[in-house]
Write a protein that holds these residues in place. Structure first.
Motif, mmCIF file in Angstrom:
data_model
loop_
_atom_site.group_PDB
_atom_site.id
_atom_site.type_symbol
_atom_site.label_atom_id
_atom_site.label_comp_id
_atom_site.label_asym_id
_atom_site.label_seq_id
_atom_site.Cartn_x
_atom_site.Cartn_y
_atom_site.Cartn_z
ATOM 1 N N ARG B 98 0.821 -1.220 0.000
ATOM 2 C CA ARG B 98 0.000 0.000 0.000
ATOM 3 C C ARG B 98 0.851 1.264 0.000
ATOM 4 O O ARG B 98 0.392 2.313 -0.414
ATOM 5 N N ASP B 99 2.088 1.157 0.476
ATOM 6 C CA ASP B 99 2.954 2.337 0.399
ATOM 7 C C ASP B 99 3.813 2.303 -0.862
ATOM 8 O O ASP B 99 4.926 2.840 -0.878
ATOM 9 N N GLN B 100 3.308 1.656 -1.901
ATOM 10 C CA GLN B 100 3.943 1.663 -3.225
ATOM 11 C C GLN B 100 5.383 1.172 -3.194
ATOM 12 O O GLN B 100 6.297 1.810 -3.697
ATOM 13 N N HIS B 101 5.560 0.044 -2.569
ATOM 14 C CA HIS B 101 6.874 -0.559 -2.453
ATOM 15 C C HIS B 101 6.726 -1.972 -2.991
ATOM 16 O O HIS B 101 5.748 -2.640 -2.649
ATOM 17 N N PRO B 102 7.644 -2.468 -3.823
ATOM 18 C CA PRO B 102 7.461 -3.834 -4.334
ATOM 19 C C PRO B 102 7.454 -4.862 -3.203
ATOM 20 O O PRO B 102 8.345 -4.836 -2.335
ATOM 21 N N VAL B 103 6.469 -5.751 -3.209
ATOM 22 C CA VAL B 103 6.358 -6.768 -2.166
ATOM 23 C C VAL B 103 7.600 -7.653 -2.148
ATOM 24 O O VAL B 103 8.099 -8.044 -1.090
ATOM 25 N N VAL B 104 8.121 -7.953 -3.354
ATOM 26 C CA VAL B 104 9.265 -8.862 -3.449
ATOM 27 C C VAL B 104 10.438 -8.340 -2.620
ATOM 28 O O VAL B 104 11.114 -9.102 -1.936
ATOM 29 N N GLU B 105 10.646 -7.016 -2.647
ATOM 30 C CA GLU B 105 11.763 -6.446 -1.898
ATOM 31 C C GLU B 105 11.600 -6.661 -0.392
ATOM 32 O O GLU B 105 12.526 -7.066 0.298
ATOM 33 N N TYR B 106 10.378 -6.379 0.086
ATOM 34 C CA TYR B 106 10.095 -6.598 1.509
ATOM 35 C C TYR B 106 10.401 -8.040 1.898
ATOM 36 O O TYR B 106 11.052 -8.310 2.893
ATOM 37 N N ILE B 107 9.910 -8.942 1.064
ATOM 38 C CA ILE B 107 10.055 -10.350 1.408
ATOM 39 C C ILE B 107 11.510 -10.776 1.354
ATOM 40 O O ILE B 107 11.989 -11.535 2.197
ATOM 41 N N ALA B 108 12.242 -10.242 0.369
ATOM 42 C CA ALA B 108 13.645 -10.622 0.238
ATOM 43 C C ALA B 108 14.449 -10.230 1.474
ATOM 44 O O ALA B 108 15.373 -10.933 1.864
ATOM 45 N N THR B 109 14.087 -9.112 2.118
ATOM 46 C CA THR B 109 14.825 -8.767 3.335
ATOM 47 C C THR B 109 14.306 -9.544 4.539
ATOM 48 O O THR B 109 15.027 -9.756 5.501
ATOM 49 N N ALA B 110 13.045 -9.969 4.481
ATOM 50 C CA ALA B 110 12.459 -10.628 5.661
ATOM 51 C C ALA B 110 12.869 -12.091 5.772
ATOM 52 O O ALA B 110 13.037 -12.602 6.875
ATOM 53 N N ILE B 111 13.056 -12.754 4.630
ATOM 54 C CA ILE B 111 13.336 -14.194 4.690
ATOM 55 C C ILE B 111 14.612 -14.522 5.468
ATOM 56 O O ILE B 111 14.583 -15.388 6.348
ATOM 57 N N PRO B 112 15.746 -13.843 5.193
ATOM 58 C CA PRO B 112 16.949 -14.177 5.967
ATOM 59 C C PRO B 112 16.749 -13.984 7.472
ATOM 60 O O PRO B 112 17.258 -14.767 8.272
ATOM 61 N N THR B 113 15.994 -12.940 7.843
ATOM 62 C CA THR B 113 15.756 -12.696 9.265
ATOM 63 C C THR B 113 15.022 -13.868 9.902
ATOM 64 O O THR B 113 15.435 -14.383 10.945
ATOM 65 N N LYS B 475 11.975 -8.267 12.641
ATOM 66 C CA LYS B 475 11.282 -7.842 11.419
ATOM 67 C C LYS B 475 11.461 -8.895 10.334
ATOM 68 O O LYS B 475 12.200 -8.699 9.379
ATOM 69 N N GLY B 476 10.752 -9.996 10.483
ATOM 70 C CA GLY B 476 10.838 -11.063 9.493
ATOM 71 C C GLY B 476 9.504 -11.283 8.822
ATOM 72 O O GLY B 476 8.651 -10.388 8.779
ATOM 73 N N MET B 477 9.320 -12.502 8.310
ATOM 74 C CA MET B 477 8.088 -12.822 7.599
ATOM 75 C C MET B 477 6.856 -12.674 8.499
ATOM 76 O O MET B 477 5.804 -12.221 8.061
ATOM 77 N N GLY B 478 7.004 -13.068 9.755
ATOM 78 C CA GLY B 478 5.876 -13.007 10.666
ATOM 79 C C GLY B 478 5.396 -11.580 10.878
ATOM 80 O O GLY B 478 4.199 -11.296 10.866
ATOM 81 N N GLN B 479 6.354 -10.663 11.040
ATOM 82 C CA GLN B 479 5.977 -9.271 11.244
ATOM 83 C C GLN B 479 5.340 -8.685 9.989
ATOM 84 O O GLN B 479 4.366 -7.940 10.065
ATOM 85 N N LEU B 480 5.891 -9.061 8.829
ATOM 86 C CA LEU B 480 5.298 -8.610 7.566
ATOM 87 C C LEU B 480 3.845 -9.051 7.496
ATOM 88 O O LEU B 480 2.964 -8.296 7.105
ATOM 89 N N PHE B 481 3.635 -10.290 7.911
ATOM 90 C CA PHE B 481 2.301 -10.849 7.849
ATOM 91 C C PHE B 481 1.348 -10.091 8.770
ATOM 92 O O PHE B 481 0.239 -9.717 8.376
ATOM 93 N N ALA B 482 1.808 -9.855 10.003
ATOM 94 C CA ALA B 482 0.970 -9.124 10.955
ATOM 95 C C ALA B 482 0.671 -7.722 10.427
ATOM 96 O O ALA B 482 -0.462 -7.231 10.508
ATOM 97 N N GLN B 483 1.696 -7.112 9.845
ATOM 98 C CA GLN B 483 1.525 -5.776 9.276
ATOM 99 C C GLN B 483 0.499 -5.822 8.146
ATOM 100 O O GLN B 483 -0.372 -4.942 8.040
ATOM 101 N N ALA B 484 0.595 -6.863 7.319
ATOM 102 C CA ALA B 484 -0.317 -6.970 6.178
ATOM 103 C C ALA B 484 -1.758 -7.093 6.644
ATOM 104 O O ALA B 484 -2.666 -6.462 6.088
ATOM 105 N N ILE B 485 -1.976 -7.889 7.683
ATOM 106 C CA ILE B 485 -3.350 -8.045 8.163
ATOM 107 C C ILE B 485 -3.836 -6.753 8.799
ATOM 108 O O ILE B 485 -4.949 -6.294 8.538
ATOM 109 N N GLY B 486 -2.965 -6.157 9.614
ATOM 110 C CA GLY B 486 -3.371 -4.958 10.330
ATOM 111 C C GLY B 486 -3.700 -3.799 9.395
ATOM 112 O O GLY B 486 -4.556 -2.977 9.696
ATOM 113 N N SER B 487 -3.002 -3.720 8.234
ATOM 114 C CA SER B 487 -3.238 -2.581 7.354
ATOM 115 C C SER B 487 -4.016 -2.994 6.107
ATOM 116 O O SER B 487 -4.071 -2.242 5.145
ATOM 117 N N TYR B 488 -4.609 -4.158 6.126
ATOM 118 C CA TYR B 488 -5.394 -4.670 4.987
ATOM 119 C C TYR B 488 -4.604 -4.612 3.696
ATOM 120 O O TYR B 488 -5.103 -4.186 2.661
#
Lengths: 362, 526
Positions: B98-113, B475-488
């Protein structure tokens, strides 16, 4: 008398078999299972504790159904409610470190400390607003137990039906149903739960539990299917079919009773999973929403005050753990009871008893 | 012969394609279902509807256009799927957040964490769980068995967020307080030593007299060691030194030989003991290797050197039964290099603790790395890694506690089942030693069904990470997920979901194939 060790071992083994055979003589399958379960000490203790916890929780807190607008409430015997605020809270029940709202429950008898056993006005203490914590914890436990029961029942019914149909009919039906099950299984429970909880959490605990129930039958369906796959090849099923029984009759009257062990055991696991799932969802903010109360919500609310008022953290945790622990032990006892390979350990006492009996017989 | 071989490969290939096709279909179905569920149950415009901004309608219109809200969810799903399928020819696109950022980038940084969060605990839980589970099976109906059964049921019933709060309080806050004045009080020392001794005595077992002797010896040992550590301020300046490494290495040598070939095999025992001696002697040269480079490469170098030395020792000590002796020596070397490398990290502990960012409180309660670590030190590989280790300690303990109970129960049940098999009786009847029967015949077969569980557990990591990351502020996949649900945020949500689903599917496939490889009884049918 048997002198050499091998012979001795043989006689011991023979005696053991005799003892276990004598015990099951003339009993029906159900009676044998019941006896095995009753003998499982941990499971029996857990069953009694669980019944006690459930009775205590529901009688103290009452029953709260319906939505906010149309509440259906049966009040419990505990005088305080979850909205009532004690005006003197800031100065009453001071702990040793001066924090108000300390638990007044005292389980040490009078010969250890002077005050003796007593409940006091607020046995579980009060939260930082002055609400009675026993009332809050009881309401939370009530919600958790409701979720557990509803999810358990729905999971068992749906899972058993899907698994039974898939396993019995096989072929295309089986393939379709199992692919559907896999589809649900690919999604982590907590992911589905979060989506559902975030949407239905504020509607109250019953809709939340029903929705969770719709998505928690998959594991059970798989177990039941495997069981049905083996059972439908057995002779008694052929016999029933030759005798002209309908498919429905074969499923419900002949196979299902034989698969009931698997179902019950998987059902208990499902229930202990459900109570942890609900508390985790509420903890994350995706489950039961404030101002409603749940055990997970209480923990998330008061975890930061752990150093100051630890009881706000301990009580809800204690209830989650004891309920889940009891269920797990009951499940273990049931598994042992239903497992035909399970042999009881023959203790020295049994041997003495058995030899007494044979002496009397002789 | 060749024909048959090709037929086999062809069959396997056909099987894999069929499985993969089926699994892709399942992922398609699941993602379709979840997409629509989330799209229907969430309203991304909700917070805008309530806003009091002047250009409210404009904002709503813009967002609706960006998120294509005018397209009904089932159809919108296919535009999302198009981006996913494009991944096949390299244009992987999971849409924008929603903040116009590619999802792939977010995920790429979250997976190693997330991976860093779960890898340690998974390995620990597997090793500890299987070991304890098998010991309980061998000591069925003993005190140890009963108490471990209780403990594993208790751990089963613990909510992880609850454990996390306790760990933060007792392992982090109070431990940091303790480090300010690291003297162990007797009120902690005595119960700790007694419990430690009790556990050890339970594992070793035996008659009543032996039980109490073990208990006493171990308890006195623990108490002595802790007193020594307390007196020498070990907790502030930890380290093993050449003596500590030696003790560990020789201990591992005896243990590995006992498990692998039996202590009666003198050649094997000699090889392991010489390896242990070599590792001890290599202590100073290895320090030099590690100081020289100061990077992950040097750790790998150390491991390789020690392995080569062990292999050489195993090779030259005997001509008979070379393989098993070399294996024992190399396993001993591998285990001994763990304390060697840990010792290197411990050497930096004093400097780490005294740095301004840490200020004498080394165990953090939240976060995945210390952002304000002294810049002069942040280039130092050892300090940086130590910082990472300190941050991962609490989540690792929490996750291990939760997941290891499952392994205990499962490996216990599995080994008990195998021990009742006919071939075990045959093995005993042949006159094999109990060690061979247990280790070679029983344990190996008991491990077979565990492979499935292991692989599936690995796939379930995402589910566990959601809660753990939330509690420990990672700040890994789990947090991304929680963020995604919280902000629809539908695209972000689906991105996280599809990674988890793919992981599960691949894990299932691997489990199926692996099981076919390790268990010859199961072959692909048809």
């Amino acid at each position: 008398m048997a002198r050499n060790p091998k012979e001795l071992e043989k006689t011991v083994e023979k005696n053991e078999n005799e003892i276990s055979l004598r015990e099951t003589e003339g009993l029906s399958q159900g009676q044998i299972i019941f006896r095995r379960f009753v003998r499982h000490r941990a499971a029996m203790a857990s069953l009694i504790s669980l019944v006690f916890i459930i009775l205590f929780v529901f009688s103290a807190s009452g029953l709260h159904l319906g939505s906010d607008k149309h509440p259906v409430t049966i009040p419990g015997w505990w005088p305080h409610t979850i909205t009532e605020i004690d005006v003197n809270a800031a100065t009453s029940d001071l702990c040793e470190n001066g924090i108000p709202g300390c638990p007044t429950l005292d389980i040490l008898p009078s010969f250890i400390d002077k005050t003796g056993v007593g409940f006091g006005a607020h046995p579980f203490g009060m939260d930082n607003l002055g609400t009675d914590y026993l009332a809050l914890v009881m309401r939370g436990a009530e919600q958790s137990i409701m979720v557990m029961l509803i999810v358990g029942i729905m999971g068992v019914v749906l899972g058993a039906v899907v698994g039974a149909i898939a396993g019995f009919y096989g072929g295309v039906v089986d393939a379709i149903l199992m692919r559907m099950t896999d589809m649900f299984l690919v999604t982590p429970v907590i992911v589905l739960g979060s989506v559902i909880g975030y949407r239905f959490g504020n509607l109250g605990v019953v809709p939340l539990a029903v929705m969770l129930g719709f998505f928690s039958w998959m594991g059970l369906a798989r177990f039941v299917r495997t069981e049905f796959l083996t059972l439908r090849e057995r002779e008694f099923v052929d016999a029933a079919r030759v005798a002209g029984a309908s498919n429905r009759r074969i499923i419900f009257k002949h196979i299902l009773p034989n698969a009931v062990g698997v179902i019950i055991v998987a059902g208990t696991l499902l229930m202990s999973g459900a109570i942890l799932l609900e508390s985790a969802l509420s903890y994350l903010g995706f489950g039961v929403q404030s101002p409603d109360v749940s055990l997970g919500l209480l923990i998330s609310k008061y975890q930061d005050t752990f150093t100051v008022s630890p009881w706000l953290f301990w009580w809800p945790g204690l209830f989650i753990i004891s309920i889940a622990l009891c269920i797990n032990f009951i499940g273990d006892g049931l598994r042992d009871a239903f497992d035909p390979r399970q042999k009881r350990r023959i203790t020295k006492k049994d041997r003495i008893k058995a030899s007494d009996v044979s002496k009397v017989g002789a | 012969m060749r024909q048959g071989c090709r037929g086999k490969v062809g069959k396997l290939f056909a099987y894999i394609t069929r499985r993969v096709g089926m699994l892709l279909l399942i992922v398609f179905g699941a993602s379709f279902m979840v997409y629509n569920l989330e799209a229907v149950s969430s309203d991304p415009l909700a917070d805008l509807q309530q806003s009091t901004a002047v250009n409210k309608q404009f904002l709503i219109n813009t967002l609706s256009r960006e998120l294509q809200l005018d397209v009904p969810p089932p159809l919108r799903y296919f535009t999302w799927l198009k981006g996913l399928v494009a991944g096949l020819w390299g244009h992987f696109d999971l849409g924008m957040t929603r903040d116009q950022h590619p999802v792939v980038e977010y995920i790429a940084t979250a997976i190693p964490t997330t991976f860093r969060l779960v890898i340690g605990s998974t390995v620990l839980a597997i090793v500890l769980g299987i070991t304890i589970g098998m010991v309980t099976a061998l000591r069925q109906y003993s005190r140890f068995d009963y108490s471990m059964t209780f403990v594993s049921f208790l751990l089963f019933s613990l909510p992880i967020f609850w454990v996390a709060v306790l760990l933060k309080q007792y392992m982090a806050i109070q431990f940091n307080d303790f480090l300010a004045d690291p003297t162990i009080s007797p009120s902690f020392l005595i119960p700790f030593a007694l419990i430690g001794g009790l556990i050890m005595a339970g594992i070793i077992g035996g008659e009543r007299r032996r039980f109490f002797t073990t208990w006493a010896v171990v308890a006195v040992g623990i108490a002595g060691l802790l007193t020594l550590m307390s007196m020498t301020k070990w907790f502030i300046h930890p380290g093993l030194g050449i003596i500590g490494i030696g003790v560990f290495a020789f201990g591992f040598a005896v243990a590995m030989t006992h498990l692998s070939t039996g202590l009666d095999d003198k050649k094997s025992l000699n090889a392991s003991l010489i390896t242990a001696g070599a590792v001890t002697l290599l202590y100073y040269p290895m320090q030099w290797v590690m100081n020289e480079k100061g990077s992950l490469l040097s750790v790998v170098e150390v491991l390789l050197i020690i392995q080569l030395v062990a292999a050489a020792i195993g090779y030259f000590i005997t001509k008979v039964d070379r393989r098993s002796i070399m294996r024992t020596a190399m396993l001993t070397a591998l285990l001994s290099s763990i304390p060697l490398i840990f010792d290197r990290f411990m050497q930096e502990f004093g400097a780490y603790m005294n740095s301004d960012a840490i200020n004498g409180r080394p165990v953090p309660t939240v976060g995945q790395a210390n952002q304000i670590l002294d810049p002069s030190q942040s280039g130092n590989f050892w300090i940086n890694s130590l910082d990472g280790i300190m941050h991962v300690i609490l989540p690792t303990i929490a996750l291990t506690l939760i997941s290891f109970a499952g392994y205990v129960r499962f490996s216990r049940g599995s080994l008990l089942e195998v021990l009742n098999m006919d071939y075990i009786r045959t093995a005993r009847a042949k006159g094999l030693t109990e060690r061979t029967v247990i280790v070679r015949h029983a344990m190996r077969n008991a491990m077979l069904p565990l492979t499935t569980i292991l692989v599936n557990d690995f796939a379930g990591v995402l589910g566990g990470a959601i809660i753990t990351e939330g509690v420990f502020g990672w700040k890994g996949m789990g947090q991304l997920f929680a963020q995604a649900i919280g902000s629809y945020d539908l695209n972000l949500f689906m991105g996280v979901f599809i990674i988890g689903a793919m992981l599960t599917v691949v894990a299932n496939l691997v489990a199926d194939l692996l099981f076919g490889v390790v268990d010859p009884r199961i072959r692909i049918r048809k």
